[in-house]
Design a protein around this motif. Structure first.
Motif, mmCIF file in Angstrom:
data_model
loop_
_atom_site.group_PDB
_atom_site.id
_atom_site.type_symbol
_atom_site.label_atom_id
_atom_site.label_comp_id
_atom_site.label_asym_id
_atom_site.label_seq_id
_atom_site.Cartn_x
_atom_site.Cartn_y
_atom_site.Cartn_z
ATOM 1 N N LYS A 174 23.374 49.863 10.205
ATOM 2 C CA LYS A 174 22.253 49.819 11.149
ATOM 3 C C LYS A 174 21.154 48.885 10.652
ATOM 4 O O LYS A 174 20.597 48.095 11.423
ATOM 5 N N PHE A 175 20.828 48.971 9.372
ATOM 6 C CA PHE A 175 19.806 48.087 8.810
ATOM 7 C C PHE A 175 20.267 46.637 8.823
ATOM 8 O O PHE A 175 19.482 45.726 9.127
ATOM 9 N N GLN A 176 21.520 46.407 8.478
ATOM 10 C CA GLN A 176 22.037 45.042 8.490
ATOM 11 C C GLN A 176 21.977 44.438 9.881
ATOM 12 O O GLN A 176 21.561 43.279 10.056
ATOM 13 N N MET A 177 22.372 45.207 10.885
ATOM 14 C CA MET A 177 22.335 44.717 12.257
ATOM 15 C C MET A 177 20.901 44.469 12.706
ATOM 16 O O MET A 177 20.615 43.494 13.415
ATOM 17 N N ALA A 178 19.977 45.350 12.307
ATOM 18 C CA ALA A 178 18.570 45.179 12.679
ATOM 19 C C ALA A 178 17.999 43.908 12.064
ATOM 20 O O ALA A 178 17.277 43.145 12.729
ATOM 21 N N PHE A 179 18.321 43.651 10.795
ATOM 22 C CA PHE A 179 17.799 42.468 10.108
ATOM 23 C C PHE A 179 18.434 41.178 10.614
ATOM 24 O O PHE A 179 17.932 40.095 10.317
ATOM 25 N N CYS A 180 19.527 41.279 11.338
ATOM 26 C CA CYS A 180 20.155 40.085 11.905
ATOM 27 C C CYS A 180 19.549 39.693 13.247
ATOM 28 O O CYS A 180 19.884 38.639 13.788
ATOM 29 N N THR A 181 18.679 40.542 13.793
ATOM 30 C CA THR A 181 18.040 40.216 15.061
ATOM 31 C C THR A 181 16.862 39.272 14.835
ATOM 32 O O THR A 181 16.270 39.243 13.751
ATOM 33 N N HIS A 182 16.525 38.497 15.871
ATOM 34 C CA HIS A 182 15.364 37.612 15.792
ATOM 35 C C HIS A 182 14.089 38.403 15.567
ATOM 36 O O HIS A 182 13.144 37.916 14.939
ATOM 37 N N GLU A 183 14.076 39.621 16.061
ATOM 38 C CA GLU A 183 12.877 40.453 15.975
ATOM 39 C C GLU A 183 12.536 40.858 14.541
ATOM 40 O O GLU A 183 11.371 40.846 14.134
ATOM 41 N N LEU A 184 13.549 41.221 13.759
ATOM 42 C CA LEU A 184 13.308 41.821 12.442
ATOM 43 C C LEU A 184 13.813 40.987 11.274
ATOM 44 O O LEU A 184 13.714 41.423 10.133
ATOM 45 N N ARG A 185 14.341 39.796 11.523
ATOM 46 C CA ARG A 185 14.940 39.033 10.417
ATOM 47 C C ARG A 185 13.928 38.651 9.350
ATOM 48 O O ARG A 185 14.280 38.496 8.178
ATOM 49 N N GLN A 186 12.650 38.511 9.716
ATOM 50 C CA GLN A 186 11.649 38.132 8.721
ATOM 51 C C GLN A 186 11.194 39.322 7.878
ATOM 52 O O GLN A 186 10.540 39.132 6.846
ATOM 53 N N LYS A 187 11.546 40.538 8.298
ATOM 54 C CA LYS A 187 11.137 41.732 7.558
ATOM 55 C C LYS A 187 11.836 41.841 6.204
ATOM 56 O O LYS A 187 11.384 42.599 5.345
ATOM 57 N N VAL A 188 12.925 41.108 6.005
ATOM 58 C CA VAL A 188 13.652 41.222 4.734
ATOM 59 C C VAL A 188 12.803 40.757 3.565
ATOM 60 O O VAL A 188 13.040 41.154 2.418
ATOM 61 N N TRP A 189 11.801 39.908 3.823
ATOM 62 C CA TRP A 189 10.980 39.371 2.734
ATOM 63 C C TRP A 189 9.867 40.322 2.332
ATOM 64 O O TRP A 189 9.230 40.143 1.304
ATOM 65 N N ASN A 190 9.619 41.324 3.158
ATOM 66 C CA ASN A 190 8.604 42.323 2.832
ATOM 67 C C ASN A 190 9.145 43.701 3.201
ATOM 68 O O ASN A 190 8.512 44.464 3.924
ATOM 69 N N TRP A 191 10.331 43.998 2.682
ATOM 70 C CA TRP A 191 11.046 45.192 3.100
ATOM 71 C C TRP A 191 10.361 46.479 2.655
ATOM 72 O O TRP A 191 10.477 47.512 3.323
ATOM 73 N N ARG A 192 9.618 46.441 1.553
ATOM 74 C CA ARG A 192 8.923 47.657 1.120
ATOM 75 C C ARG A 192 7.852 48.064 2.125
ATOM 76 O O ARG A 192 7.723 49.248 2.464
ATOM 77 N N ALA A 193 7.071 47.090 2.597
ATOM 78 C CA ALA A 193 6.058 47.388 3.610
ATOM 79 C C ALA A 193 6.716 47.871 4.899
ATOM 80 O O ALA A 193 6.209 48.778 5.567
ATOM 81 N N PHE A 194 7.860 47.285 5.234
ATOM 82 C CA PHE A 194 8.591 47.717 6.419
ATOM 83 C C PHE A 194 9.073 49.155 6.247
ATOM 84 O O PHE A 194 9.003 49.959 7.185
ATOM 85 N N GLY A 195 9.534 49.494 5.045
ATOM 86 C CA GLY A 195 9.960 50.866 4.775
ATOM 87 C C GLY A 195 8.810 51.849 4.897
ATOM 88 O O GLY A 195 8.969 52.947 5.446
#
Length: 207
Positions: free
Chosen positions: A39-60
């Motif tokens: 689920k997380f992998q699919m979410a991070f592959c979307t245009h909406e959330l792909r930039q969240k990988v660089w600040n994943w702690r804040a996203f968590g």
């Protein structure tokens, strides 16, 4: 001086077998971990959330805050996210909430945070590879300008993984007409940015 030969000592430890019901719960938890990671992998592959990988702690932390909302407020939040076009985040929150309130075996918060970390790490590695490939392909074009500070500002601007223009460039799109987000000290680079943009567009037409 005499030497004494020592015999090796083998220690055998016996473990009690896992009861079938406990084994079934462990298997289910492993399955839930895999599903949550996906689920997380699919979410991070979307245009909406792909930039969240660089600040994943804040996203968590953001996810934890939303998941701790009372159910009525949580339902309102999901509707608001969908209205804002943030369907990927809404679906992710909905899935995590279903696990949170499940009466059966479920992942604890620290477990799905491991999924978040693992998924973001994999996507960060992927985008770093894309960035390296972009640099390699652009080397023959931008190499002759590598000693020009203003040009480097433009190149570095394109390659900022946390901003939208990097993903446009990775798809072969020119980051235009969106202007660069220049820092106060970079305002004198805007003219050079336009020059490089025109040159880059001409280069794309030839290939």
């Amino acid at each position: 001086m005499k030497t004494v030969n020592s015999l090796p000592l083998t220690v055998t430890r016996l473990f009690a077998p896992i009861p079938p019901e406990t084994q079934a719960e462990l298997d289910l938890l492993c399955e839930l971990y895999g599903r949550t990671l996906q689920k997380f992998q699919m979410a991070f592959c979307t245009h909406e959330l792909r930039q969240k990988v660089w600040n994943w702690r804040a996203f968590g932390d953001e996810l934890v805050y939303f998941l701790n909302l009372p159910q009525p407020k949580f339902e309102t939040l999901l509707e608001d996210l969908k209205a804002q076009g943030k369907r990927a985040q809404a679906e992710l929150l909905k899935f995590l909430r279903s696990q949170q309130i499940s009466e059966g075996p479920r992942l604890q918060a620290r477990h799905w945070k491991l999924c978040l970390d693992e998924a973001s790490q994999g996507l960060r590695t992927y985008w770093q590879t894309v960035k390296a490939e972009l640099k390699r392909q652009w080397g023959r074009f931008f190499g002759r300008y590598s000693n020009e500070p203003k040009t480097l500002i433009y190149i570095n601007w394109i390659l900022r993984e946390t901003e939208q223009q990097f993903y446009m460039a990775s798809q072969g799109k020119v980051p235009y007409p969106q202007p660069p987000k220049l820092n106060p000290k970079e305002t004198d680079a805007e003219e050079r940015y336009r020059e490089r943009l025109a040159a880059f567009e001409k280069l794309k037409k030839r290939h």
